[in-house]
Design a protein around this motif. Structure first.
Motif, PDB file in Angstrom:
ATOM      1  N   GLN A 274       0.851  -1.194   0.000  1.00 29.07           N
ATOM      2  CA  GLN A 274       0.000   0.000   0.000  1.00 29.07           C
ATOM      3  C   GLN A 274       0.884   1.240   0.000  1.00 29.07           C
ATOM      4  O   GLN A 274       1.689   1.453   0.908  1.00 29.07           O
ATOM      5  CB  GLN A 274      -0.921   0.015   1.219  1.00 29.07           C
ATOM      6  CG  GLN A 274      -1.821   1.240   1.284  1.00 29.07           C
ATOM      7  CD  GLN A 274      -2.909   1.118   2.323  1.00 29.07           C
ATOM      8  OE1 GLN A 274      -3.486   0.046   2.487  1.00 29.07           O
ATOM      9  NE2 GLN A 274      -3.199   2.191   3.029  1.00 29.07           N
TER      10      GLN A 274
ATOM     11  N   TYR B 259      -1.976   5.625  -0.814  1.00 27.05           N
ATOM     12  CA  TYR B 259      -3.355   5.248  -0.509  1.00 27.05           C
ATOM     13  C   TYR B 259      -3.953   4.308  -1.558  1.00 27.05           C
ATOM     14  O   TYR B 259      -5.176   4.237  -1.715  1.00 27.05           O
ATOM     15  CB  TYR B 259      -4.237   6.483  -0.354  1.00 27.05           C
ATOM     16  CG  TYR B 259      -3.801   7.386   0.765  1.00 27.05           C
ATOM     17  CD1 TYR B 259      -4.086   7.077   2.092  1.00 27.05           C
ATOM     18  CD2 TYR B 259      -3.076   8.536   0.507  1.00 27.05           C
ATOM     19  CE1 TYR B 259      -3.661   7.894   3.131  1.00 27.05           C
ATOM     20  CE2 TYR B 259      -2.639   9.367   1.530  1.00 27.05           C
ATOM     21  CZ  TYR B 259      -2.937   9.039   2.848  1.00 27.05           C
ATOM     22  OH  TYR B 259      -2.511   9.849   3.865  1.00 27.05           O
TER      23      TYR B 259
ATOM     24  N   ARG C 252      -3.518   0.209  -3.122  1.00 20.11           N
ATOM     25  CA  ARG C 252      -2.934  -1.104  -2.892  1.00 20.11           C
ATOM     26  C   ARG C 252      -2.544  -1.732  -4.218  1.00 20.11           C
ATOM     27  O   ARG C 252      -3.317  -1.750  -5.175  1.00 20.11           O
ATOM     28  CB  ARG C 252      -3.911  -2.011  -2.145  1.00 20.11           C
ATOM     29  CG  ARG C 252      -4.188  -1.543  -0.724  1.00 20.11           C
ATOM     30  CD  ARG C 252      -5.259  -2.370  -0.055  1.00 20.11           C
ATOM     31  NE  ARG C 252      -5.559  -1.835   1.265  1.00 20.11           N
ATOM     32  CZ  ARG C 252      -6.572  -2.264   2.034  1.00 20.11           C
ATOM     33  NH1 ARG C 252      -7.353  -3.249   1.604  1.00 20.11           N
ATOM     34  NH2 ARG C 252      -6.782  -1.716   3.208  1.00 20.11           N
ATOM     35  N   TYR C 253      -1.309  -2.243  -4.245  1.00 19.53           N
ATOM     36  CA  TYR C 253      -0.765  -2.881  -5.435  1.00 19.53           C
ATOM     37  C   TYR C 253      -0.314  -4.293  -5.090  1.00 19.53           C
ATOM     38  O   TYR C 253       0.025  -4.584  -3.949  1.00 19.53           O
ATOM     39  CB  TYR C 253       0.423  -2.093  -5.990  1.00 19.53           C
ATOM     40  CG  TYR C 253       0.090  -0.698  -6.467  1.00 19.53           C
ATOM     41  CD1 TYR C 253      -0.381  -0.467  -7.749  1.00 19.53           C
ATOM     42  CD2 TYR C 253       0.270   0.396  -5.621  1.00 19.53           C
ATOM     43  CE1 TYR C 253      -0.675   0.812  -8.184  1.00 19.53           C
ATOM     44  CE2 TYR C 253      -0.022   1.677  -6.051  1.00 19.53           C
ATOM     45  CZ  TYR C 253      -0.498   1.877  -7.333  1.00 19.53           C
ATOM     46  OH  TYR C 253      -0.783   3.143  -7.758  1.00 19.53           O
TER      47      TYR C 253
ATOM     48  N   VAL D 207      -0.573  -6.630   4.702  1.00 21.48           N
ATOM     49  CA  VAL D 207      -0.212  -5.605   3.724  1.00 21.48           C
ATOM     50  C   VAL D 207       1.088  -4.951   4.177  1.00 21.48           C
ATOM     51  O   VAL D 207       1.256  -4.640   5.371  1.00 21.48           O
ATOM     52  CB  VAL D 207      -1.325  -4.553   3.570  1.00 21.48           C
ATOM     53  CG1 VAL D 207      -0.860  -3.383   2.705  1.00 21.48           C
ATOM     54  CG2 VAL D 207      -2.567  -5.181   2.963  1.00 21.48           C
TER      55      VAL D 207
ATOM     56  N   ASP E 253       2.713  -1.788   4.406  1.00 25.57           N
ATOM     57  CA  ASP E 253       2.204  -0.418   4.363  1.00 25.57           C
ATOM     58  C   ASP E 253       3.354   0.576   4.265  1.00 25.57           C
ATOM     59  O   ASP E 253       4.246   0.608   5.111  1.00 25.57           O
ATOM     60  CB  ASP E 253       1.368  -0.142   5.611  1.00 25.57           C
ATOM     61  CG  ASP E 253       0.604   1.161   5.514  1.00 25.57           C
ATOM     62  OD1 ASP E 253       0.605   1.767   4.428  1.00 25.57           O
ATOM     63  OD2 ASP E 253       0.004   1.581   6.523  1.00 25.57           O
TER      64      ASP E 253
ATOM     65  N   SER F 117       2.435   3.895   3.728  1.00 28.34           N
ATOM     66  CA  SER F 117       1.742   5.178   3.856  1.00 28.34           C
ATOM     67  C   SER F 117       2.404   6.103   4.863  1.00 28.34           C
ATOM     68  O   SER F 117       2.246   7.328   4.775  1.00 28.34           O
ATOM     69  CB  SER F 117       0.275   4.942   4.249  1.00 28.34           C
ATOM     70  OG  SER F 117      -0.377   4.122   3.299  1.00 28.34           O
TER      71      SER F 117
END
Length: 295
Positions: free
Chosen positions: A162, A165, A167-168, A224, A226, A228
Protein backbone atom coordinates in the motif's frame (compact mmCIF):
# COMPACT_ATOMS: atom_id res chain seq x y z
CA UNK A 1 52.35 -1.33 -49.88
CA UNK A 2 50.98 1.77 -48.18
CA UNK A 3 47.88 1.56 -45.99
CA UNK A 4 45.08 4.07 -46.40
CA UNK A 5 44.85 6.43 -43.42
CA UNK A 6 41.50 6.49 -41.61
CA UNK A 7 39.20 9.46 -42.23
CA UNK A 8 39.20 12.31 -39.71
CA UNK A 9 37.37 11.54 -36.49
CA UNK A 10 37.59 7.74 -36.87
CA UNK A 11 39.99 5.01 -35.76
CA UNK A 12 41.68 2.44 -37.97
CA UNK A 13 38.69 0.11 -37.66
CA UNK A 14 36.21 2.81 -38.68
CA UNK A 15 34.78 3.45 -35.18
CA UNK A 16 34.32 7.01 -33.94
CA UNK A 17 37.08 8.48 -31.80
CA UNK A 18 34.60 10.53 -29.77
CA UNK A 19 31.14 9.14 -28.99
CA UNK A 20 28.42 11.73 -28.94
CA UNK A 21 26.58 12.02 -25.65
CA UNK A 22 23.20 10.29 -25.71
CA UNK A 23 20.11 11.76 -24.21
CA UNK A 24 18.27 9.40 -21.91
CA UNK A 25 14.61 8.95 -22.79
CA UNK A 26 11.85 8.25 -20.31
CA UNK A 27 8.11 8.02 -20.61
CA UNK A 28 6.26 10.34 -18.27
CA UNK A 29 3.55 8.56 -16.22
CA UNK A 30 0.96 11.03 -17.52
CA UNK A 31 2.24 11.04 -21.11
CA UNK A 32 0.00 10.15 -24.03
CA UNK A 33 2.66 8.21 -25.96
CA UNK A 34 3.36 4.57 -25.13
CA UNK A 35 5.78 3.96 -28.01
CA UNK A 36 8.86 3.73 -25.81
CA UNK A 37 7.21 1.11 -23.64
CA UNK A 38 6.43 -1.36 -26.38
CA UNK A 39 8.18 -4.68 -26.27
CA UNK A 40 9.59 -4.58 -22.74
CA UNK A 41 11.24 -7.99 -22.57
CA UNK A 42 11.28 -10.18 -19.51
CA UNK A 43 10.92 -13.77 -18.34
CA UNK A 44 7.91 -15.60 -17.00
CA UNK A 45 8.26 -16.11 -13.25
CA UNK A 46 6.59 -19.52 -13.52
CA UNK A 47 8.35 -21.17 -16.48
CA UNK A 48 11.37 -18.95 -17.23
CA UNK A 49 10.58 -18.43 -20.93
CA UNK A 50 10.91 -15.05 -22.58
CA UNK A 51 7.88 -12.76 -22.71
CA UNK A 52 7.09 -9.21 -23.76
CA UNK A 53 5.17 -6.75 -21.61
CA UNK A 54 2.65 -4.44 -23.25
CA UNK A 55 0.01 -2.10 -21.91
CA UNK A 56 -3.67 -2.39 -22.72
CA UNK A 57 -6.04 0.52 -23.23
CA UNK A 58 -6.79 0.58 -19.50
CA UNK A 59 -3.02 0.78 -18.75
CA UNK A 60 -2.97 -2.73 -17.34
CA UNK A 61 0.08 -4.79 -18.40
CA UNK A 62 -0.30 -7.99 -20.37
CA UNK A 63 2.28 -10.69 -21.08
CA UNK A 64 2.52 -11.70 -24.74
CA UNK A 65 4.52 -14.37 -26.53
CA UNK A 66 7.57 -12.62 -28.09
CA UNK A 67 6.85 -13.88 -31.64
CA UNK A 68 3.94 -13.51 -34.01
CA UNK A 69 1.98 -16.58 -35.04
CA UNK A 70 -0.21 -17.32 -38.06
CA UNK A 71 -3.77 -16.28 -37.30
CA UNK A 72 -5.13 -19.61 -38.51
CA UNK A 73 -3.21 -21.45 -35.75
CA UNK A 74 -4.50 -19.29 -32.90
CA UNK A 75 -8.07 -19.52 -31.58
CA UNK A 76 -10.12 -16.36 -31.97
CA UNK A 77 -10.35 -15.86 -28.20
CA UNK A 78 -6.54 -15.77 -27.89
CA UNK A 79 -5.72 -13.38 -30.72
CA UNK A 80 -4.05 -10.09 -29.83
CA UNK A 81 -2.46 -7.34 -31.89
CA UNK A 82 -0.23 -4.41 -31.04
CA UNK A 83 -0.77 -0.95 -32.46
CA UNK A 84 1.34 2.08 -31.49
CA UNK A 85 2.69 0.22 -28.48
CA UNK A 86 -0.76 -0.70 -27.09
CA UNK A 87 -2.05 -4.29 -27.00
CA UNK A 88 -5.63 -5.04 -28.06
CA UNK A 89 -7.42 -8.37 -27.35
CA UNK A 90 -8.55 -9.00 -30.93
CA UNK A 91 -7.17 -9.64 -34.37
CA UNK A 92 -6.36 -6.79 -36.73
CA UNK A 93 -7.43 -8.56 -39.93
CA UNK A 94 -3.95 -9.67 -40.98
CA UNK A 95 -2.56 -13.18 -41.32
CA UNK A 96 -0.43 -12.74 -38.18
CA UNK A 97 -1.36 -12.10 -34.56
CA UNK A 98 0.09 -12.10 -31.07
CA UNK A 99 -0.64 -14.64 -28.35
CA UNK A 100 -0.89 -14.24 -24.56
CA UNK A 101 1.83 -16.19 -22.81
CA UNK A 102 -0.63 -17.65 -20.31
CA UNK A 103 -2.22 -19.70 -23.11
CA UNK A 104 1.01 -21.64 -23.76
CA UNK A 105 2.80 -21.37 -20.42
CA UNK A 106 4.01 -24.90 -19.53
CA UNK A 107 3.59 -24.14 -15.83
CA UNK A 108 -0.19 -23.87 -16.30
CA UNK A 109 -2.70 -26.57 -17.09
CA UNK A 110 -3.17 -27.11 -20.82
CA UNK A 111 -6.52 -26.15 -22.26
CA UNK A 112 -8.16 -28.95 -24.30
CA UNK A 113 -9.85 -26.33 -26.49
CA UNK A 114 -6.55 -25.24 -28.06
CA UNK A 115 -4.96 -28.25 -29.80
CA UNK A 116 -3.31 -25.93 -32.34
CA UNK A 117 -0.90 -24.66 -29.68
CA UNK A 118 0.30 -28.05 -28.39
CA UNK A 119 3.55 -27.94 -30.39
CA UNK A 120 4.43 -24.44 -29.13
CA UNK A 121 3.63 -25.41 -25.57
CA UNK A 122 5.83 -28.51 -25.86
CA UNK A 123 8.74 -26.42 -27.18
CA UNK A 124 8.42 -23.98 -24.27
CA UNK A 125 8.30 -26.90 -21.82
CA UNK A 126 11.55 -28.28 -23.26
CA UNK A 127 13.17 -24.88 -22.91
CA UNK A 128 12.03 -24.71 -19.29
CA UNK A 129 13.63 -28.09 -18.66
CA UNK A 130 16.92 -26.85 -20.14
CA UNK A 131 16.85 -23.78 -17.91
CA UNK A 132 16.18 -25.93 -14.85
CA UNK A 133 18.96 -28.39 -15.70
CA UNK A 134 21.49 -25.59 -16.26
CA UNK A 135 20.49 -23.74 -13.08
CA UNK A 136 19.54 -20.59 -15.00
CA UNK A 137 15.96 -20.69 -13.70
CA UNK A 138 14.51 -21.51 -10.30
CA UNK A 139 10.74 -21.91 -10.05
CA UNK A 140 8.96 -19.81 -7.42
CA UNK A 141 8.59 -21.46 -4.04
CA UNK A 142 11.57 -23.77 -4.48
CA UNK A 143 13.95 -23.24 -1.54
CA UNK A 144 17.71 -23.41 -1.88
CA UNK A 145 19.68 -26.23 -0.30
CA UNK A 146 21.09 -24.28 2.65
CA UNK A 147 17.80 -22.58 3.36
CA UNK A 148 15.81 -25.80 3.27
CA UNK A 149 18.28 -27.51 5.59
CA UNK A 150 18.38 -24.85 8.30
CA UNK A 151 15.41 -22.54 8.23
CA UNK A 152 12.51 -21.47 6.11
CA UNK A 153 11.88 -17.85 5.22
CA UNK A 154 8.20 -17.20 5.69
CA UNK A 155 7.21 -14.38 3.36
CA UNK A 156 4.71 -13.89 0.53
CA UNK A 157 6.08 -14.38 -2.96
CA UNK A 158 3.83 -11.61 -4.28
CA UNK A 159 3.06 -9.24 -1.41
CA UNK A 160 0.33 -6.62 -1.28
CA UNK A 161 1.87 -3.16 -0.94
CA UNK A 162 0.00 0.00 0.00
CA UNK A 163 1.45 3.32 -1.12
CA UNK A 164 -0.13 6.65 -2.01
CA UNK A 165 -3.36 5.25 -0.51
CA UNK A 166 -3.55 2.61 -3.26
CA UNK A 167 -2.93 -1.10 -2.89
CA UNK A 168 -0.76 -2.88 -5.44
CA UNK A 169 0.29 -6.47 -5.98
CA UNK A 170 4.06 -6.72 -6.31
CA UNK A 171 5.73 -9.20 -8.65
CA UNK A 172 8.48 -10.17 -6.17
CA UNK A 173 9.03 -10.23 -2.40
CA UNK A 174 9.50 -6.83 -0.82
CA UNK A 175 13.27 -7.18 -0.40
CA UNK A 176 13.70 -8.42 -4.00
CA UNK A 177 11.89 -5.63 -5.88
CA UNK A 178 14.52 -4.39 -8.31
CA UNK A 179 15.19 -0.90 -9.61
CA UNK A 180 14.07 -0.35 -13.22
CA UNK A 181 16.58 2.39 -14.08
CA UNK A 182 19.51 2.00 -16.44
CA UNK A 183 22.94 1.65 -14.87
CA UNK A 184 26.14 3.19 -16.20
CA UNK A 185 27.01 0.12 -18.25
CA UNK A 186 23.61 0.23 -19.97
CA UNK A 187 22.07 -2.67 -18.13
CA UNK A 188 19.30 -2.71 -15.57
CA UNK A 189 20.24 -1.55 -12.11
CA UNK A 190 20.57 -4.45 -9.70
CA UNK A 191 19.89 -2.44 -6.54
CA UNK A 192 16.72 -3.23 -4.56
CA UNK A 193 14.21 -0.63 -3.50
CA UNK A 194 14.48 -1.66 0.15
CA UNK A 195 17.89 -0.49 1.37
CA UNK A 196 19.26 -0.21 4.93
CA UNK A 197 19.82 3.54 4.62
CA UNK A 198 16.25 4.32 3.45
CA UNK A 199 13.04 4.26 5.53
CA UNK A 200 11.04 1.07 5.25
CA UNK A 201 7.40 0.20 5.58
CA UNK A 202 5.64 -1.94 8.16
CA UNK A 203 3.67 -5.14 7.88
CA UNK A 204 0.15 -4.74 9.17
CA UNK A 205 -3.20 -6.48 9.09
CA UNK A 206 -5.92 -4.49 7.33
CA UNK A 207 -9.51 -5.32 6.41
CA UNK A 208 -9.84 -7.23 3.16
CA UNK A 209 -12.15 -4.69 1.58
CA UNK A 210 -14.02 -5.24 -1.65
CA UNK A 211 -15.23 -2.98 -4.41
CA UNK A 212 -18.77 -1.68 -4.48
CA UNK A 213 -21.24 -4.27 -5.73
CA UNK A 214 -18.95 -7.29 -5.30
CA UNK A 215 -19.61 -10.30 -3.14
CA UNK A 216 -18.23 -10.51 0.39
CA UNK A 217 -14.77 -11.98 0.80
CA UNK A 218 -14.18 -15.15 2.81
CA UNK A 219 -11.33 -13.54 4.78
CA UNK A 220 -11.73 -10.58 7.11
CA UNK A 221 -8.13 -9.31 7.27
CA UNK A 222 -5.03 -9.56 5.10
CA UNK A 223 -1.33 -8.79 5.49
CA UNK A 224 -0.21 -5.60 3.72
CA UNK A 225 3.22 -3.98 3.52
CA UNK A 226 2.20 -0.42 4.36
CA UNK A 227 4.28 2.47 3.03
CA UNK A 228 1.74 5.18 3.86
CA UNK A 229 3.80 6.40 6.82
CA UNK A 230 6.79 7.25 4.62
CA UNK A 231 7.37 10.77 3.25
CA UNK A 232 5.63 11.61 0.00
CA UNK A 233 8.92 11.60 -1.94
CA UNK A 234 9.71 8.09 -0.71
CA UNK A 235 6.32 6.81 -1.79
CA UNK A 236 6.87 8.32 -5.22
CA UNK A 237 10.22 6.55 -5.37
CA UNK A 238 8.58 3.21 -4.63
CA UNK A 239 5.83 3.91 -7.15
CA UNK A 240 8.43 4.67 -9.85
CA UNK A 241 10.36 1.56 -8.69
CA UNK A 242 13.73 3.29 -8.38
CA UNK A 243 16.53 2.85 -5.89
CA UNK A 244 17.64 5.90 -3.84
CA UNK A 245 20.60 6.53 -6.17
CA UNK A 246 18.51 6.63 -9.34
CA UNK A 247 15.67 8.49 -7.64
CA UNK A 248 18.15 11.35 -7.18
CA UNK A 249 19.06 11.15 -10.89
CA UNK A 250 15.78 11.52 -12.81
CA UNK A 251 17.62 11.76 -16.14
CA UNK A 252 18.50 8.06 -16.03
CA UNK A 253 16.50 6.02 -18.52
CA UNK A 254 14.10 3.23 -17.62
CA UNK A 255 15.11 -0.28 -18.68
CA UNK A 256 11.75 -1.82 -17.76
CA UNK A 257 8.30 -0.78 -16.70
CA UNK A 258 7.31 -0.74 -13.05
CA UNK A 259 5.60 -4.08 -12.43
CA UNK A 260 2.99 -2.86 -9.97
CA UNK A 261 -0.41 -4.44 -10.56
CA UNK A 262 -3.50 -2.75 -9.04
CA UNK A 263 -4.76 -5.10 -6.37
CA UNK A 264 -8.21 -6.63 -6.75
CA UNK A 265 -9.24 -8.81 -3.79
CA UNK A 266 -11.40 -11.05 -5.96
CA UNK A 267 -8.96 -11.50 -8.84
CA UNK A 268 -5.90 -11.86 -6.59
CA UNK A 269 -7.53 -13.78 -3.76
CA UNK A 270 -4.80 -16.45 -3.89
CA UNK A 271 -2.24 -13.85 -2.76
CA UNK A 272 -4.21 -12.81 0.34
CA UNK A 273 -2.60 -13.96 3.59
CA UNK A 274 -4.35 -13.68 6.91
CA UNK A 275 -1.30 -13.44 9.17
CA UNK A 276 1.82 -11.34 9.31
CA UNK A 277 4.99 -12.80 7.77
CA UNK A 278 7.96 -13.69 9.93
CA UNK A 279 11.60 -13.31 9.00
CA UNK A 280 12.71 -16.85 9.85
CA UNK A 281 10.67 -19.88 10.84
CA UNK A 282 12.83 -22.56 12.40
CA UNK A 283 11.65 -26.14 11.98
CA UNK A 284 10.33 -27.81 15.08
CA UNK A 285 8.06 -30.64 16.15
CA UNK A 286 4.98 -28.42 15.92
CA UNK A 287 5.97 -26.33 12.90
CA UNK A 288 3.89 -26.62 9.80
CA UNK A 289 5.33 -27.63 6.50
CA UNK A 290 6.25 -25.01 3.92
CA UNK A 291 3.28 -25.96 1.79
CA UNK A 292 0.90 -25.08 4.62
CA UNK A 293 2.75 -21.95 5.75
CA UNK A 294 0.47 -19.59 3.87
CA UNK A 295 -2.81 -21.49 3.90
Amino acid sequence: MRSTPPPPGRRWDGSLTAVRPRRSLRVAPDGVSWLLRCGQTGRCRDCGNRIEWYHRTNRQPVRLHPHELPTARVPAACRWHVSSGVAYPAGDGTRWCRLPHAAVCPARDASPAMPELVALRRALALNTRRLLDSGAFTPPGAPSGAEAATSTVCRPARPIVQLLYIRYLAAHPVDEIQCVAQARRRHRCSNPLLTPDAPSGTWTLVPATRAHGQLALPTEVMAVYDLSGLPYAEQLRWRAQRCPQHAAAPSAADMAIADWEPFDPLVHHEHIHTRLPTHVRRPGPTARSRKEAWR
